[in-house]
Write an enzyme that holds these catalytic residues in place. Structure first.
Site, mmCIF file in Angstrom:
data_model
loop_
_atom_site.group_PDB
_atom_site.id
_atom_site.type_symbol
_atom_site.label_atom_id
_atom_site.label_comp_id
_atom_site.label_asym_id
_atom_site.label_seq_id
_atom_site.Cartn_x
_atom_site.Cartn_y
_atom_site.Cartn_z
ATOM 1 N NE ARG A 73 44.611 52.189 25.354
ATOM 2 C CZ ARG A 73 43.545 52.532 26.155
ATOM 3 N NH1 ARG A 73 42.272 52.936 25.451
ATOM 4 N NH2 ARG A 73 43.396 52.437 27.552
ATOM 5 C CE LYS A 77 49.313 35.900 34.916
ATOM 6 N NZ LYS A 77 50.728 36.266 35.037
ATOM 7 N NE ARG A 86 43.358 57.550 28.527
ATOM 8 C CZ ARG A 86 42.852 56.186 28.570
ATOM 9 N NH1 ARG A 86 43.562 55.387 28.159
ATOM 10 N NH2 ARG A 86 41.542 56.054 28.784
ATOM 11 C CG ASP A 93 52.669 36.111 32.215
ATOM 12 O OD1 ASP A 93 53.688 36.582 32.737
ATOM 13 O OD2 ASP A 93 51.668 36.154 32.512
ATOM 14 C CG LEU A 135 37.016 47.674 26.093
ATOM 15 C CD1 LEU A 135 35.850 48.280 26.859
ATOM 16 C CD2 LEU A 135 37.402 46.219 26.597
ATOM 17 C CB SER A 189 40.030 34.529 29.077
ATOM 18 O OG SER A 189 40.213 34.826 30.427
ATOM 19 C CD GLU A 237 36.102 57.725 27.614
ATOM 20 O OE1 GLU A 237 37.348 56.926 27.388
ATOM 21 O OE2 GLU A 237 35.315 56.919 28.286
ATOM 22 C CG HIS A 254 45.515 52.642 31.583
ATOM 23 N ND1 HIS A 254 44.752 51.903 32.316
ATOM 24 C CD2 HIS A 254 44.775 53.156 30.568
ATOM 25 C CE1 HIS A 254 43.607 52.034 31.988
ATOM 26 N NE2 HIS A 254 43.584 52.575 30.624
ATOM 27 C CB ALA A 296 42.147 40.349 21.904
ATOM 28 C CG HIS A 348 44.078 56.628 33.189
ATOM 29 N ND1 HIS A 348 43.476 57.509 34.140
ATOM 30 C CD2 HIS A 348 43.345 56.054 32.528
ATOM 31 C CE1 HIS A 348 42.196 57.693 33.654
ATOM 32 N NE2 HIS A 348 42.018 56.842 32.519
ATOM 33 C CB ALA A 379 37.572 48.260 30.241
ATOM 34 C CD GLN A 380 36.831 52.848 36.127
ATOM 35 O OE1 GLN A 380 36.817 54.025 35.957
ATOM 36 N NE2 GLN A 380 37.396 52.306 37.500
#
Length: 512
Positions: free
Chosen positions: A374, A35, A272, A207, A380, A12, A114, A339, A15, A228, A46-47
């Site tokens: 990434r 779950k 990163r 999962d 996101l 949920s 960033e 991360h 995505a 991270h 997510a910040q």
């Protein structure tokens, strides 16, 4: 098929809910299964923000170039092109959904910088609460659409009929049942709980990857685990956003030396994987002590710095303050932590997996956009772009029953070798993965990890949620270690100390 297709979305976050909303628009009957609670997701944590070429002076070509460079050239260029080209439209849809991205006094969208971005293209909300703003907006829209929501329900296994996904076997409390569906969309997030130090919520136990592996779905790139660089090393692990370094904070070792510049000319704003390894090396030189993130000089006076940090990063400011640190005058101790999983269940550009009727979106999927590392704030965006694409094709796919052919895989089966293995516990598994399949790997350590994982084996018939999660973590750990053993050379986040030079790029990235 004349009736509305039944679509089961497992997960949920951005995505899953984006896919659910798009499928609803196409007339599908949608059930969202999670779950935990609907809002307990990695998205909500997510910040930093969401990246997109939406500002004057930026281009999708530049965003594509930055993504390929950060990914060490292991990305799928076609997938990256889809990400950057469709990203701006998805961002505008989020604004229409009610996401209040931060704006300046003149009402213009604020933009952040960033690591590894050549342009300040990061949109944020609530300073450093972007994920929470997105989650709230998406959850509100899903609830308003009358979608069936099954909370506190764990997906145990995929149900297959004639090789096609037709539902999911679930555990709700103590009850096992099967939820039938014409299509299943996995949006379960990553596997951060493979490691003792992680930014992920407690639900990130791999999962979706495990369910797909047991069903025989193809997976790829599981060796690419992103760590991270900056997670608070005081109290419970808490991520300190990349955007803090984007605003000018620097990393220092015990002597006060700004060591990140020794590792890469971009220093704290290097990719990163580079920054994380630089921190790990610095910690090794100082007997494991954390390094320091110094934000004390990013504004003029002490009071100006404090006011800026509190307004720009309110969530982080509260976390730092709760630990008794005034980061306007003192650096904060930080360390790397697991991360993001760049690999996962292999999909096409519309989320289709190698199993007919099964889709994967978000972190559980391997779309090819991230490559070996990434780019910050692309996660996101990936959820929004590829969630929408999967949701748009699920109805026509279900009605036509067509499916592109794809190779399937089977979970690796390894004979247990003689090894002195401790009893299996989740803690022991995490320690093993941190030591031998973490920031730096080598053949001997990975082979040892593989032997221990082979000895452990899952519970004979896991029945409780904790036992099922442990079995999932163990299966995914084996797949990660197998993939890391198979890739003998370093690439991005997969760093082999026995072949440390990243000389294995299969794509040369030309400047834009």
């Amino acid at each position: 098929m004349t009736t509305a297709p039944r679509v089961l979305v497992v997960g949920s976050g951005i995505a899953g809910l984006t896919a659910a909303l798009r499928a609803l628009d196409d007339g599908c009957r949608v059930t969202v299964l999670t779950k935990d609670t609907l809002d307990h997701t990695a998205t909500a944590h997510a910040q930093g923000g969401i990246a997109g070429a939406v500002f004057a002076g930026d281009t999708t070509d530049a965003h594509l170039h930055d993504t390929l460079v950060a990914g060490a050239g292991w990305n799928d260029p076609e997938a990256v092109r889809v990400l950057v080209d469709e990203g701006p439209l998805r961002i505008r849809e989020l604004v229409d959904l009610g996401v209040a991205f931060d704006r300046d006094a003149d009402g213009r969208l604020m933009r952040g910088l960033e690591a590894a971005h050549s342009y300040p293209r990061i949109l944020h909300a609530g300073g450093d609460a972007t994920g929470r703003a997105l989650q709230d907006a998406l959850s509100s829209r899903i609830r308003s659409r009358g979608v069936e929501i099954r909370e506190n329900t764990l997906a145990v296994d995929l149900v297959l009929r004639d090789g096609r996904a037709v539902g999911v076997d679930v555990l709700a409390g103590r009850d096992r049942q099967v939820i039938d569906a014409d299509a299943v969309i996995l949006a379960t997030g990553g596997a951060g709980l493979l490691y003792p130090h992680t930014t992920n919520p407690a639900v990130a136990t791999g999962d979706g990857v495990a369910v797909a592996l047991r069903a025989g779905a193809r997976v790829d790139d599981l060796e690419f685990v992103q760590f991270h660089p900056t997670v608070l090393a005081a109290g419970e692990a808490f991520l300190v956003s990349e955007a803090v370094r984007g605003e000018g904070a620097v990393l220092r070792d015990d002597s006060g030396h700004r060591f990140a510049l020794d590792a890469h000319p971009d220093g704290e704003l290097a990719p990163r994987d580079v920054v994380s390894r630089a921190i790990a090396d610095a910690m090794l030189r100082q007997n494991g002590r954390p390094v320091e993130l110094d934000a004390t000089g990013i504004r003029g006076t002490e009071s100006e710095t404090r006011a800026f940090l509190a307004s720009r990063f309110p969530t982080i400011h509260d976390a730092v303050t709760a630990r008794g640190i005034d980061w306007a005058v003192a650096p904060v101790p930080v360390t790397p932590a697991a991360h993001y999983l760049m690999g996962g269940v292999t999909t096409d550009l519309d989320g289709r997996t190698s199993i007919p009727g099964l889709y994967a979106v978000g972190e559980v999927a391997r779309t090819g956009v991230h490559g070996a590392n990434r780019l910050a704030s692309n996660s996101l965006l990936e959820g929004a772009v590829f969630g929408a694409r999967a949701g748009a094709v699920v109805a026509p796919d279900a009605r036509s029953r067509a499916w592109p052919s794809a190779r399937q895989s089977t979970p690796a089966r390894r004979a247990a070798s003689a090894v002195d293995a401790p009893p299996f516990t989740r803690t022991a598994l995490q320690a093993l993965m941190w030591e031998h399949a973490g920031l730096v790997r080598n053949a001997d350590g990975l082979a040892h990890a593989a032997s221990v994982l082979a000895v452990w084996g899952p519970a004979s018939a896991p029945s409780t949620a904790a036992e099922i999660e442990d079995a999932n973590l163990l299966l995914v750990a084996r797949a990660v270690v197998d993939a890391a053993l198979a890739r003998s050379g370093s690439a991005g986040a997969h760093h082999r100390s026995d072949d440390p030079v990243d000389a294995h790029r299969h794509v040369e990235v030309a400047p834009c």
